[in-house]
Design a protein around this motif. Structure first.
Motif, PDB file in Angstrom:
ATOM      1  N   THR A 151      26.457  51.501  44.850  1.00 60.44           N
ATOM      2  CA  THR A 151      27.739  50.954  44.416  1.00 60.44           C
ATOM      3  C   THR A 151      28.694  52.047  43.937  1.00 60.44           C
ATOM      4  N   THR A 152      29.925  52.022  44.453  1.00 60.71           N
ATOM      5  CA  THR A 152      30.945  52.981  44.037  1.00 60.71           C
ATOM      6  C   THR A 152      31.948  52.371  43.065  1.00 60.71           C
ATOM      7  N   MET A 153      32.004  51.042  43.009  1.00 56.65           N
ATOM      8  CA  MET A 153      32.888  50.340  42.074  1.00 56.65           C
ATOM      9  C   MET A 153      32.249  49.023  41.679  1.00 56.65           C
ATOM     10  N   THR A 154      32.265  48.735  40.374  1.00 47.71           N
ATOM     11  CA  THR A 154      31.817  47.433  39.879  1.00 47.71           C
ATOM     12  C   THR A 154      33.018  46.697  39.310  1.00 47.71           C
ATOM     13  N   ILE A 155      33.291  45.533  39.871  1.00 46.55           N
ATOM     14  CA  ILE A 155      34.386  44.691  39.375  1.00 46.55           C
ATOM     15  C   ILE A 155      33.780  43.572  38.539  1.00 46.55           C
ATOM     16  N   GLY A 156      34.134  43.524  37.262  1.00 45.03           N
ATOM     17  CA  GLY A 156      33.700  42.447  36.382  1.00 45.03           C
ATOM     18  C   GLY A 156      34.808  41.424  36.242  1.00 45.03           C
ATOM     19  N   VAL A 157      34.529  40.184  36.617  1.00 48.84           N
ATOM     20  CA  VAL A 157      35.546  39.133  36.626  1.00 48.84           C
ATOM     21  C   VAL A 157      35.352  38.193  35.438  1.00 48.84           C
ATOM     22  N   VAL A 158      36.437  37.886  34.769  1.00 49.25           N
ATOM     23  CA  VAL A 158      36.453  36.890  33.690  1.00 49.25           C
ATOM     24  C   VAL A 158      37.622  35.954  33.938  1.00 49.25           C
ATOM     25  N   GLY A 159      37.375  34.665  33.873  1.00 49.73           N
ATOM     26  CA  GLY A 159      38.443  33.682  34.002  1.00 49.73           C
ATOM     27  C   GLY A 159      39.139  33.478  32.663  1.00 49.73           C
ATOM     28  N   LEU A 160      40.448  33.727  32.625  1.00 46.40           N
ATOM     29  CA  LEU A 160      41.197  33.562  31.381  1.00 46.40           C
ATOM     30  C   LEU A 160      41.291  32.098  30.960  1.00 46.40           C
ATOM     31  N   ASP A 161      40.922  31.183  31.856  1.00 50.18           N
ATOM     32  CA  ASP A 161      40.881  29.771  31.463  1.00 50.18           C
ATOM     33  C   ASP A 161      39.719  29.473  30.529  1.00 50.18           C
ATOM     34  N   SER A 162      38.849  30.467  30.299  1.00 49.75           N
ATOM     35  CA  SER A 162      37.760  30.289  29.343  1.00 49.75           C
ATOM     36  C   SER A 162      38.253  30.371  27.905  1.00 49.75           C
ATOM     37  N   ILE A 163      39.385  31.030  27.678  1.00 46.60           N
ATOM     38  CA  ILE A 163      39.894  31.213  26.312  1.00 46.60           C
ATOM     39  C   ILE A 163      40.283  29.869  25.705  1.00 46.60           C
ATOM     40  N   GLY A 164      39.793  29.640  24.488  1.00 46.16           N
ATOM     41  CA  GLY A 164      40.062  28.379  23.796  1.00 46.16           C
ATOM     42  C   GLY A 164      39.025  27.313  24.041  1.00 46.16           C
ATOM     43  N   THR A 165      38.030  27.617  24.878  1.00 52.54           N
ATOM     44  CA  THR A 165      36.985  26.623  25.148  1.00 52.54           C
ATOM     45  C   THR A 165      35.776  26.854  24.246  1.00 52.54           C
ATOM     46  N   ILE A 166      35.038  25.786  24.004  1.00 49.77           N
ATOM     47  CA  ILE A 166      33.842  25.855  23.166  1.00 49.77           C
ATOM     48  C   ILE A 166      32.734  26.585  23.919  1.00 49.77           C
ATOM     49  N   ILE A 167      31.964  27.370  23.210  1.00 51.99           N
ATOM     50  CA  ILE A 167      30.863  28.097  23.823  1.00 51.99           C
ATOM     51  C   ILE A 167      29.670  27.153  23.970  1.00 51.99           C
TER      52      ILE A 167
END
Length: 238
Positions: A136-152
């Motif tokens: 691997t030459t690049m690792t892209i970590g994705v996070v959905g900003l729609d997670s903000i404000g949601t209960i864990i």
């Protein structure tokens, strides 16, 4: 705007890109593969876990089991490969199968979905996750900003118990500080990562999410990680 340009992908080099996290991995891979095909690149899309079965217009070639030894992809083409399939996903359990294809050097870009999130926008990796190719030459970590404000909990977070351990048991609702901890922790989003790190804060589709993304980017500006705020589906970048 082009995603590959925002990621600073050098078209003159071989690129092996592993995509982890949740909240848009498959969509990002699909967008990237089509952009790179348009640039005349020979693109391989693979998975070291599982990826949704692509639609017919998403690829030129599809191989299950083994990639023929004499296969020579055309310039400007997309090839999907997996070890096996079911009615929903292409799956690969043996990362060495992908590494063997990389070693053939017949593809210009290899995009690997290296993590699973069960369709949820954010996750913490288990012991066996993610599965990253040694090339691997690049690792892209994705996070959905729609997670903000949601209960864990399990409705909003894949592996919510592990997520709580990473961000703190006292944290009940996801905020920008929780995402900061997820990104920074050695057992968090970029666990096992190789090559250049890129944090893709996806689903920035309103002002609140855009501002939250900017807050996260500001808090991580000294981390050495490139941070991209975007809404991949609408090809919008901030």
């Amino acid at each position: 705007m082009k995603l590959y340009k925002e990621l600073n992908i050098d078209l003159n080099k071989k690129n092996i890109i592993s995509v982890v996290g949740g909240g848009g991995k498959t969509t990002s891979i699909k967008v990237l593969s089509k952009e790179l095909k348009d640039e005349g690149k020979r693109v391989l899309v693979a998975t070291s876990t599982g990826i949704a079965i692509p639609k017919r217009d998403d690829y030129d070639n599809l191989f299950i089991g083994l990639l023929p030894n004499d296969f020579d992809p055309m310039k400007g083409s997309i090839t999907y490969y997996a070890e096996r399939t079911d009615d929903i996903k292409l799956k690969t359990q043996n990362i060495s199968l992908i590494d063997e294809i990389i070693e053939r050097k017949v593809f210009d870009v290899i995009l690997i979905e290296a993590d699973g999130s069960k369709g949820l926008p954010i996750k913490a990796p288990a012991t066996h996750e993610p599965v990253i190719s040694k090339y691997t030459t690049m690792t892209i970590g994705v996070v959905g900003l729609d997670s903000i404000g949601t209960i864990i909990d399990d409705k909003n977070v894949h592996r919510s118990e592990l997520f709580r351990k990473l961000v703190g048991e006292e944290v009940k609702v996801i905020d920008s500080a929780a995402i900061f901890k997820l990104v920074q922790d050695e057992n968090g989003l970029f666990k096992n990562s190789k090559g250049k790190r890129v944090l893709l804060l996806n689903k920035a589709d309103n002002e609140f999410k855009i501002q939250q993304g900017r807050n996260i980017r500001e808090s991580l500006k000294k981390s050495g990680t490139k941070i991209l705020i975007a809404d991949i589906r609408t090809n919008t970048y901030f």
